[in-house]
Write an enzyme that holds these catalytic residues in place. Structure first.
Site, mmCIF file in Angstrom:
data_model
loop_
_atom_site.group_PDB
_atom_site.id
_atom_site.type_symbol
_atom_site.label_atom_id
_atom_site.label_comp_id
_atom_site.label_asym_id
_atom_site.label_seq_id
_atom_site.Cartn_x
_atom_site.Cartn_y
_atom_site.Cartn_z
ATOM 1 N N GLN A 169 -8.087 -14.162 5.067
ATOM 2 C CA GLN A 169 -6.934 -13.481 5.653
ATOM 3 C C GLN A 169 -7.164 -13.137 7.121
ATOM 4 O O GLN A 169 -6.322 -12.489 7.747
ATOM 5 C CB GLN A 169 -6.627 -12.195 4.877
ATOM 6 C CG GLN A 169 -6.246 -12.455 3.421
ATOM 7 C CD GLN A 169 -6.174 -11.176 2.598
ATOM 8 O OE1 GLN A 169 -6.361 -10.070 3.110
ATOM 9 N NE2 GLN A 169 -5.891 -11.329 1.315
ATOM 10 N N HIS A 213 -8.512 -8.329 3.464
ATOM 11 C CA HIS A 213 -8.222 -6.912 3.725
ATOM 12 C C HIS A 213 -8.819 -6.386 5.024
ATOM 13 O O HIS A 213 -9.473 -5.356 5.038
ATOM 14 C CB HIS A 213 -8.690 -6.035 2.552
ATOM 15 C CG HIS A 213 -8.025 -6.400 1.250
ATOM 16 N ND1 HIS A 213 -8.213 -5.675 0.113
ATOM 17 C CD2 HIS A 213 -7.171 -7.396 0.927
ATOM 18 C CE1 HIS A 213 -7.503 -6.212 -0.870
ATOM 19 N NE2 HIS A 213 -6.864 -7.269 -0.402
ATOM 20 N N GLU A 225 2.003 0.872 -1.627
ATOM 21 C CA GLU A 225 2.292 2.260 -1.245
ATOM 22 C C GLU A 225 2.903 2.378 0.145
ATOM 23 O O GLU A 225 2.536 1.654 1.063
ATOM 24 C CB GLU A 225 0.982 3.084 -1.248
ATOM 25 C CG GLU A 225 0.327 3.184 -2.609
ATOM 26 C CD GLU A 225 -0.912 4.072 -2.619
ATOM 27 O OE1 GLU A 225 -1.325 4.538 -1.534
ATOM 28 O OE2 GLU A 225 -1.444 4.300 -3.727
ATOM 29 N N TYR A 231 -6.423 9.330 0.315
ATOM 30 C CA TYR A 231 -5.356 8.686 -0.467
ATOM 31 C C TYR A 231 -5.861 8.081 -1.778
ATOM 32 O O TYR A 231 -5.100 7.447 -2.495
ATOM 33 C CB TYR A 231 -4.602 7.683 0.425
ATOM 34 C CG TYR A 231 -3.825 8.471 1.480
ATOM 35 C CD1 TYR A 231 -2.505 8.830 1.271
ATOM 36 C CD2 TYR A 231 -4.467 8.966 2.608
ATOM 37 C CE1 TYR A 231 -1.824 9.636 2.176
ATOM 38 C CE2 TYR A 231 -3.799 9.770 3.530
ATOM 39 C CZ TYR A 231 -2.478 10.104 3.294
ATOM 40 O OH TYR A 231 -1.817 10.913 4.177
ATOM 41 N N TYR A 259 -7.145 -6.479 -10.570
ATOM 42 C CA TYR A 259 -6.653 -7.799 -10.958
ATOM 43 C C TYR A 259 -7.326 -8.321 -12.219
ATOM 44 O O TYR A 259 -6.762 -9.128 -12.944
ATOM 45 C CB TYR A 259 -6.830 -8.802 -9.813
ATOM 46 C CG TYR A 259 -5.708 -8.718 -8.800
ATOM 47 C CD1 TYR A 259 -4.445 -9.239 -9.101
ATOM 48 C CD2 TYR A 259 -5.891 -8.117 -7.574
ATOM 49 C CE1 TYR A 259 -3.412 -9.157 -8.195
ATOM 50 C CE2 TYR A 259 -4.860 -8.030 -6.650
ATOM 51 C CZ TYR A 259 -3.623 -8.557 -6.970
ATOM 52 O OH TYR A 259 -2.595 -8.470 -6.068
#
Ligand SMILES: [Ca+2]
Length: 375
Positions: free
Chosen positions: A86, A153, A244, A254, A265
């Site tokens: 990513q 991420h 979220e 959080y 997953y």
């Protein structure tokens, strides 16, 4: 194909999953018209220059100078990126005083030792001349710590607000770093514009990367934006379920990966937020997920009825989600089915909305840019 996309394909029409979406057909039901205005190679982010041109990042490492109605030219002097998973070239944001100082901020993935990688933020002066330009005096002002293996991420959204530079730092698919105060992964960070640490940060007295931390317990925060009242919000991808929208508060935790309204997953249950009221809970959460890729607070005139609302672009949901607010409460008010994986959404200075199509799946990396105008 990502696991997230695969989940979406179970419920979506086969034609959409094959990447053969036809936005023009879907657009008949939308409150705006869509005009294709550009074509990019795996685009990730865009920023509007005062002269009407735009900067668009391409994940493989190109920064494009785009002239509406015209062509795209490569900006020279872009740092080398590690294009893997990513990661690659990520966000591009203008300094709030860009008109006077020409400073632009970029985020990207950089290689470390062995197979490790981490996000970085650099700033440079953008010098435009004729149809092109270059970055000068590039300085790397922030890095993820530690660098880890894997390609997921990074998050690395950049925002300015309240006189500070804010960076979202994802947990790099490593889970526990989001709770580790000796790491700046899985956090929202508050920095001065040169990357130094404000003395009044909540954990400033602890030094090191801990001093950068504004909030913790985050997962993959791909949107970070201030509303008109100066409140900071993030959107983040949850695990399987549990995307979220959070109001980002000073020193708050959080909860990830200890709590999430989604689950792992592999099927392993993560206790939901309501089991641990000591953690900050999301203002809105989604299951099925929307895969939020960016968020903005709309304050323009083109869509005057949406002023004060947030717009969230969605990848697996192939949508734009509109959020309405009532004090600190928020709710999904409407969802616009776009028929494409929406990689980013931004508001132009004149109030038009622009979106980037995700190029990471289908069509060999191509991602189109569209301008949205009210009907
Ligand atoms: Ca759960």
């Amino acid at each position: 194909m990502s696991s997230r996309h695969r989940v979406a394909c179970l419920v979506a029409a086969a034609a959409v999953c094959a990447g053969a979406a036809a936005p023009a057909a879907l657009a008949q039901n939308l409150p705006f018209t869509l005009t294709q205005v550009g074509d990019f190679d795996i685009p990730w982010a865009m920023a509007f220059l005062p002269d009407g041109r735009m900067l668009v990042t391409e994940q493989r490492g190109m920064l494009k100078l785009y002239t509406p109605g015209g062509s795209s030219v490569d900006i020279r002097g872009v740092p080398q990126v590690s294009w893997f998973g990513q990661g690659g070239l990520g966000d591009v944001v203008l300094h709030p005083d860009y008109a006077n100082n020409g400073m632009v901020y970029l985020s990207y993935a950089e290689a470390g030792e062995g197979e490790t990688r981490g996000a970085a933020v650099a700033r440079a002066k953008l010098v435009l001349s004729g149809n092109g330009g270059e970055l000068q005096n590039l300085q790397v002002i922030w890095r993820q710590s530690p660098k880890v293996e894997g390609g997921g991420h990074y998050s690395h959204r950049i925002a300015f607000g309240g006189g500070y530079l804010w960076v979202s730092s994802g947990e790099r698919q490593q889970f526990d770093p989001a709770q580790d105060m000796n790491s700046n992964l899985g956090k929202v960070l508050r920095l001065n514009e040169d990357g130094s640490v404000p003395r009044d940060n909540p954990f400033a007295d602890r030094g090191g990367v801990t001093a950068q931390i504004w909030s913790l317990g985050h997962r993959n925060l791909l949107g970070l934006a201030f509303d008109s009242q100066g409140r900071l919000w993030d959107v983040e991808m949850g695990p399987m379920g549990g995307d979220e929208l959070n109001q980002v508060r000073r020193g708050a935790n959080y909860g990830y990966p200890i709590v999430s309204n989604g689950d792992h997953y592999d099927g392993k249950v993560i206790p939901d937020h309501d089991t641990r009221p000591d953690f900050a809970a999301p203002a809105v959460w989604w299951n099925p997920v929307i895969s939020p890729s960016n968020i903005l607070f709309y304050d323009g005139s083109e869509f005057a009825q949406w002023r004060g609302d947030a717009l969230i672009s969605g990848l697996s949901s192939q949508s734009i989600v509109r959020i309405e607010f009532d004090g600190d409460r928020a709710r999904e008010a409407e969802r616009y089915e776009m028929g494409i994986r929406v990689r980013s959404i931004e508001q132009a200075p004149n109030g038009d909305l622009w979106i980037l199509e995700d190029g990471r799946e289908g069509r060999g990396g191509q991602g189109r840019m569209y301008k949205l105008a009210a009907r």
